[in-house]
Write a protein that holds these residues in place. Structure first.
Motif, PDB file in Angstrom:
ATOM      1  N   UNK A  13       5.500  -5.954   2.354  1.00  0.00           N
ATOM      2  CA  UNK A  13       4.237  -5.450   2.857  1.00  0.00           C
ATOM      3  C   UNK A  13       4.067  -4.014   2.367  1.00  0.00           C
ATOM      4  N   UNK A  14       2.867  -3.658   1.915  1.00  0.00           N
ATOM      5  CA  UNK A  14       2.608  -2.310   1.421  1.00  0.00           C
ATOM      6  C   UNK A  14       1.689  -1.567   2.385  1.00  0.00           C
ATOM      7  N   UNK A  15       2.192  -0.492   3.026  1.00  0.00           N
ATOM      8  CA  UNK A  15       1.324   0.295   3.893  1.00  0.00           C
ATOM      9  C   UNK A  15       0.170   0.934   3.120  1.00  0.00           C
ATOM     10  N   UNK A  23      -9.479   1.391   4.995  1.00  0.00           N
ATOM     11  CA  UNK A  23     -10.417   2.416   4.529  1.00  0.00           C
ATOM     12  C   UNK A  23     -11.652   1.769   3.926  1.00  0.00           C
ATOM     13  N   UNK A  24     -11.451   0.760   3.118  1.00  0.00           N
ATOM     14  CA  UNK A  24     -12.571   0.050   2.504  1.00  0.00           C
ATOM     15  C   UNK A  24     -13.471  -0.593   3.536  1.00  0.00           C
ATOM     16  N   UNK A  25     -12.869  -1.124   4.593  1.00  0.00           N
ATOM     17  CA  UNK A  25     -13.655  -1.751   5.658  1.00  0.00           C
ATOM     18  C   UNK A  25     -14.536  -0.707   6.351  1.00  0.00           C
ATOM     19  N   UNK A  26     -13.981   0.446   6.685  1.00  0.00           N
ATOM     20  CA  UNK A  26     -14.754   1.484   7.366  1.00  0.00           C
ATOM     21  C   UNK A  26     -15.797   2.097   6.446  1.00  0.00           C
ATOM     22  N   UNK A 136       3.765  -2.123  11.031  1.00  0.00           N
ATOM     23  CA  UNK A 136       3.963  -1.791   9.614  1.00  0.00           C
ATOM     24  C   UNK A 136       5.265  -1.015   9.455  1.00  0.00           C
ATOM     25  N   UNK A 137       5.438  -0.016  10.302  1.00  0.00           N
ATOM     26  CA  UNK A 137       6.622   0.832  10.225  1.00  0.00           C
ATOM     27  C   UNK A 137       7.876  -0.003  10.412  1.00  0.00           C
ATOM     28  N   UNK A 138       7.855  -0.935  11.367  1.00  0.00           N
ATOM     29  CA  UNK A 138       9.023  -1.787  11.628  1.00  0.00           C
ATOM     30  C   UNK A 138       9.328  -2.684  10.422  1.00  0.00           C
ATOM     31  N   UNK A 139       8.284  -3.094   9.725  1.00  0.00           N
ATOM     32  CA  UNK A 139       8.481  -3.969   8.575  1.00  0.00           C
ATOM     33  C   UNK A 139       9.034  -3.268   7.340  1.00  0.00           C
ATOM     34  N   UNK A 140       8.935  -1.921   7.298  1.00  0.00           N
ATOM     35  CA  UNK A 140       9.405  -1.222   6.099  1.00  0.00           C
ATOM     36  C   UNK A 140      10.650  -0.383   6.353  1.00  0.00           C
ATOM     37  N   UNK A 141      11.058  -0.305   7.614  1.00  0.00           N
ATOM     38  CA  UNK A 141      12.241   0.507   7.932  1.00  0.00           C
ATOM     39  C   UNK A 141      13.475  -0.321   7.791  1.00  0.00           C
TER      40      UNK A 141
END
Length: 141
Positions: A13-15, A23-26, A136-141
């Motif tokens: 997964x890429x944060x 960002x694109x959605x907003x 996200x953080x849990x998936x990359x730590x």
């Protein structure tokens, strides 16, 4: 079989990609919100810069907006044609003297109010966003 990246591993997964998608959605929501005012997000930014610093040069306007000087000239010409910006010295070789017209001030105020409403919507969703970021953080730590 799961997709694999070039190293033969499952893609991570890429944060960065996730944040770009959010960002694109907003940005799309802001664009849709501004559409009936006749401005884009870029023109909204240009109006804000011109309002904050009347007489701003095209080169400074371009630098602050992260566009080329030629693109700044083109966009400002559209804003002038739409009656949102006045250029008191709009002839070749003269320094610019850009300012918002009364119509431009009104459009900018309306756009800022709409942005504030979108901001409020985002703030209301921050607990969900924070929870997603924890995931996200849990998936990359």
């Amino acid at each position: 079989m799961a997709d694999q990246n070039v190293n033969g591993e499952e893609p991570r997964f890429s944060p960065v990609i996730a944040l770009m998608a959010v960002s694109g959605m907003w940005e799309a929501q802001l664009s849709a919100t501004l559409r009936d005012l006749g401005i884009t997000t870029r023109k909204f930014g240009l109006l804000g810069h011109i309002f904050a610093e009347p007489g701003i040069s095209f080169s400074e306007l371009a630098r602050r907006s992260r566009i080329t000087v030629q693109s700044a000239h083109t966009a400002v010409r559209t804003l002038v044609d739409d009656g949102l910006v006045a250029d008191a010295t709009a002839h070749a070789g003269a320094a610019s003297d850009l300012s918002l017209t009364p119509k431009g001030v009104a459009v900018l105020a309306d756009a800022r109010e709409r942005l504030a409403q979108l901001d409020a919507g985002l703030v209301a969703q921050l607990p969900k966003v924070a929870a997603s970021l924890d995931g996200i953080r849990a998936g990359i730590v």
